[in-house]
Design a protein around this motif. Structure first.
Motif, short mmCIF file in Angstrom:
data_model
loop_
_atom_site.label_atom_id
_atom_site.label_comp_id
_atom_site.label_asym_id
_atom_site.label_seq_id
_atom_site.Cartn_x
_atom_site.Cartn_y
_atom_site.Cartn_z
N CYS A 149 -2.21 6.00 -2.83
CA CYS A 149 -1.14 5.17 -2.29
C CYS A 149 -0.09 4.90 -3.36
O CYS A 149 -0.42 4.48 -4.47
N CYS B 160 -0.10 0.72 -4.07
CA CYS B 160 -1.18 -0.06 -4.66
C CYS B 160 -2.20 0.80 -5.41
O CYS B 160 -3.06 0.28 -6.11
N CYS C 279 -1.46 3.85 1.75
CA CYS C 279 -2.68 3.45 2.45
C CYS C 279 -2.29 2.69 3.72
O CYS C 279 -1.16 2.25 3.88
N CYS D 254 -0.88 -0.98 3.08
CA CYS D 254 0.50 -1.07 2.62
C CYS D 254 1.46 -0.60 3.70
O CYS D 254 2.53 -1.17 3.88
ZN LIG Z 1 -1.58 0.76 -0.64
#
Ligand SMILES: [Zn+2]
Length: 79
Positions: A10, A13, A41, A44
């Motif tokens: 991701c 994050c 992800c 997010c």
């Molecule tokens: Zn994420």
């Protein structure tokens, strides 16, 4: 493929990412270009939704300012 380019990490994050996010949302005129897409992800992606990156970062408490700046540089710097 975006996911393999980003190795399923991701962009926001660093967790495992299995979806693709448009940095500039499609609803805001963003194009489905390689440079406008990052691996993201589910968490997010759903938190960002159809917002710009800066709005997403402003809204989210788990990123401090340093992390935000680093992410903006990393994500926007490679487009
Ligand atoms: Zn994420």
């Amino acid at each position: 493929m975006i996911l393999s380019r980003d190795k399923n990490v991701c962009a926001y994050c660093g967790n495992y990412g299995e979806t693709i996010d448009h940095i500039v949302p499609r609803s805001q005129g963003g194009l489905s270009l390689f440079s406008n897409c990052v691996c993201c992800c589910k968490r997010c992606n759903s938190e960002k939704g159809n917002r710009f990156l800066s709005e997403f970062f402003n809204d989210i408490s788990r990123f401090d300012e340093e992390t935000e700046n680093e992410l903006l540089t990393r994500i926007l710097g490679r487009t």
